[in-house]
Design a protein around this motif. Structure first.
Motif, mmCIF file in Angstrom:
data_model
loop_
_atom_site.group_PDB
_atom_site.id
_atom_site.type_symbol
_atom_site.label_atom_id
_atom_site.label_comp_id
_atom_site.label_asym_id
_atom_site.label_seq_id
_atom_site.Cartn_x
_atom_site.Cartn_y
_atom_site.Cartn_z
ATOM 1 N N ASP A 206 -6.209 1.733 2.449
ATOM 2 C CA ASP A 206 -6.849 1.856 1.142
ATOM 3 C C ASP A 206 -7.386 3.283 1.072
ATOM 4 O OD1 ASP A 206 -9.253 1.936 -0.588
ATOM 5 O OD2 ASP A 206 -8.909 -0.213 -0.816
ATOM 6 N N ILE A 207 -7.247 3.946 -0.065
ATOM 7 C CA ILE A 207 -7.673 5.354 -0.146
ATOM 8 C C ILE A 207 -9.164 5.529 0.108
ATOM 9 C CG2 ILE A 207 -5.805 6.169 -1.631
ATOM 10 C CD1 ILE A 207 -7.737 5.962 -4.002
ATOM 11 N N ASN A 208 -9.957 4.489 -0.097
ATOM 12 C CA ASN A 208 -11.404 4.576 0.100
ATOM 13 C C ASN A 208 -11.854 4.023 1.444
ATOM 14 O OD1 ASN A 208 -11.816 5.586 -2.580
ATOM 15 N ND2 ASN A 208 -11.443 3.509 -3.299
ATOM 16 N N TYR A 209 -10.929 3.691 2.325
ATOM 17 C CA TYR A 209 -11.258 3.016 3.573
ATOM 18 C C TYR A 209 -12.057 3.893 4.530
ATOM 19 C CZ TYR A 209 -10.647 -0.006 7.616
ATOM 20 O OH TYR A 209 -10.874 -0.817 8.702
ATOM 21 N N ALA A 210 -11.728 5.183 4.608
ATOM 22 C CA ALA A 210 -12.419 6.070 5.542
ATOM 23 C C ALA A 210 -12.270 7.517 5.097
ATOM 24 C CB ALA A 210 -11.838 5.895 6.940
ATOM 25 N N GLU B 62 -5.673 1.005 -5.306
ATOM 26 C CA GLU B 62 -6.209 1.753 -4.164
ATOM 27 C C GLU B 62 -5.316 1.694 -2.922
ATOM 28 O OE1 GLU B 62 -7.983 -0.992 -5.412
ATOM 29 O OE2 GLU B 62 -9.034 0.183 -6.913
ATOM 30 N N ASP B 63 -4.373 0.763 -2.869
ATOM 31 C CA ASP B 63 -3.531 0.592 -1.682
ATOM 32 C C ASP B 63 -2.565 1.760 -1.529
ATOM 33 O OD1 ASP B 63 -4.652 -1.861 -0.935
ATOM 34 O OD2 ASP B 63 -3.318 -2.972 -2.252
ATOM 35 N N ARG B 64 -2.379 2.156 -0.256
ATOM 36 C CA ARG B 64 -1.497 3.273 0.052
ATOM 37 C C ARG B 64 -0.762 3.022 1.363
ATOM 38 N NH1 ARG B 64 -3.213 4.413 -4.292
ATOM 39 N NH2 ARG B 64 -3.874 6.411 -5.109
ATOM 40 N N PHE B 65 0.387 3.695 1.467
ATOM 41 C CA PHE B 65 1.029 3.857 2.761
ATOM 42 C C PHE B 65 0.327 5.043 3.421
ATOM 43 C CE2 PHE B 65 4.863 2.134 0.504
ATOM 44 C CZ PHE B 65 5.076 1.028 1.320
ATOM 45 N N ALA B 66 -0.062 4.901 4.669
ATOM 46 C CA ALA B 66 -0.556 6.026 5.456
ATOM 47 C C ALA B 66 0.646 6.498 6.259
ATOM 48 C CB ALA B 66 -1.686 5.589 6.370
ATOM 49 N N VAL B 67 1.105 7.707 5.992
ATOM 50 C CA VAL B 67 2.323 8.227 6.607
ATOM 51 C C VAL B 67 1.950 9.377 7.548
ATOM 52 C CG1 VAL B 67 4.598 9.234 6.190
ATOM 53 C CG2 VAL B 67 3.632 7.610 4.538
ATOM 54 N N GLU C 218 4.516 -1.513 -4.108
ATOM 55 C CA GLU C 218 4.590 -2.819 -4.779
ATOM 56 C C GLU C 218 5.741 -3.669 -4.241
ATOM 57 O OE1 GLU C 218 2.414 0.019 -7.254
ATOM 58 O OE2 GLU C 218 4.427 0.101 -6.414
ATOM 59 N N ASP C 219 6.820 -3.018 -3.778
ATOM 60 C CA ASP C 219 7.939 -3.753 -3.184
ATOM 61 C C ASP C 219 7.643 -4.198 -1.753
ATOM 62 O OD1 ASP C 219 9.263 -3.293 -5.538
ATOM 63 O OD2 ASP C 219 10.754 -1.904 -4.689
ATOM 64 N N TYR C 220 6.719 -3.532 -1.125
ATOM 65 C CA TYR C 220 6.395 -3.817 0.271
ATOM 66 C C TYR C 220 5.190 -4.745 0.415
ATOM 67 C CZ TYR C 220 5.871 -2.976 5.243
ATOM 68 O OH TYR C 220 5.786 -3.131 6.596
ATOM 69 N N LEU C 221 4.223 -4.602 -0.482
ATOM 70 C CA LEU C 221 2.975 -5.355 -0.401
ATOM 71 C C LEU C 221 2.784 -6.134 -1.697
ATOM 72 C CD1 LEU C 221 0.303 -5.920 1.138
ATOM 73 C CD2 LEU C 221 -0.636 -3.886 0.022
ATOM 74 N N ILE C 222 2.947 -7.448 -1.611
ATOM 75 C CA ILE C 222 2.774 -8.296 -2.790
ATOM 76 C C ILE C 222 1.319 -8.226 -3.233
ATOM 77 C CG2 ILE C 222 2.840 -10.681 -3.644
ATOM 78 C CD1 ILE C 222 5.138 -11.152 -1.645
ATOM 79 N N GLY C 223 1.124 -8.012 -4.507
ATOM 80 C CA GLY C 223 -0.234 -7.931 -5.041
ATOM 81 C C GLY C 223 -0.916 -6.612 -4.734
ATOM 82 N N ALA C 224 -0.140 -5.550 -4.542
ATOM 83 C CA ALA C 224 -0.724 -4.244 -4.227
ATOM 84 C C ALA C 224 -1.693 -3.811 -5.322
ATOM 85 C CB ALA C 224 0.375 -3.206 -4.049
#
Length: 191
Positions: A163-167, A97-102, A88-94
């Motif tokens: 996004d966790i559902n992206y692939a 489903e949004d994730r960092f892929a690490v 939420e601090d990195y992506l406004i409007g997170a």
């Protein structure tokens, strides 16, 4: 007699035009066959890219600079926080489903020259069936901004947004769009 000569000339012109069309059609067919063969060869080359799994080490040659380096993907995770930074601090409007892929990687300099990894190469991240991909956010890979001497290695993480559902499966691509392109297959840990 003049009519006969005139008719003979018209016949010659029509015959010449007719042969020209056949030659053009033959050339078009030959070009189409060549294009289809080239497309097939490109698809086969696409499928032959070296692909590694988590925990395996790839030796890669820099297409642009000509030196060798090793990459090992140690781990892959999807998370909402990395290095104490919530999404939420990195992506406004997170969204939920949004994730960092690490992608935790170890890079080893096996060349004879020192270099700064973030200046010499990068890795693209995408779904397994996509071309292209995103490049990592270098602010999370500060170790890659340091000079890496011959024989030394560094470990850090490459960070992307997804996004966790992206692939179902992601891919990490080094030396993208070159003869040296190398892939790491990353199964989606959320599925």
């Amino acid at each position: 007699m003049k009519k006969f000569i005139f008719l003979a000339l018209i016949c010659l012109v029509l015959t010449a035009c007719s042969n020209g069309e056949k030659n053009t059609e033959t050339q078009k067919t030959d070009n189409t066959d060549t294009t289809e063969k080239t497309d097939t060869a490109a698809l086969e080359a696409e499928e032959e890219k070296p692909t590694y799994q988590i925990g395996k080490t790839a030796t890669i040659t820099s297409d642009l600079y000509g030196f060798d380096y090793e990459v090992t993907v140690n781990d892959f995770q999807l998370t909402r926080e990395v290095d104490e930074t919530p999404i939420e601090d990195y992506l406004i409007g997170a969204r939920e489903e949004d994730r960092f892929a690490v992608v935790d990687v170890t890079i080893k300099n096996i060349s004879e020259e020192a270099y700064v990894p973030n200046q010499m190469f990068s890795a693209n991240f995408s779904a397994i069936d996509e071309n292209g991909g995103d490049i990592s956010n270098d602010e999370f890979f500060a170790a890659g901004d340091e000079e890496l001497a011959p024989g030394e290695e560094l470990t850090g993480h490459l960070v992307y947004l997804t996004d966790i559902n992206y692939a179902d499966t992601f891919v990490l691509k080094y030396e993208f769009m070159s003869d040296q392109e190398t892939h790491f297959e990353l199964p989606n840990p959320e599925q």
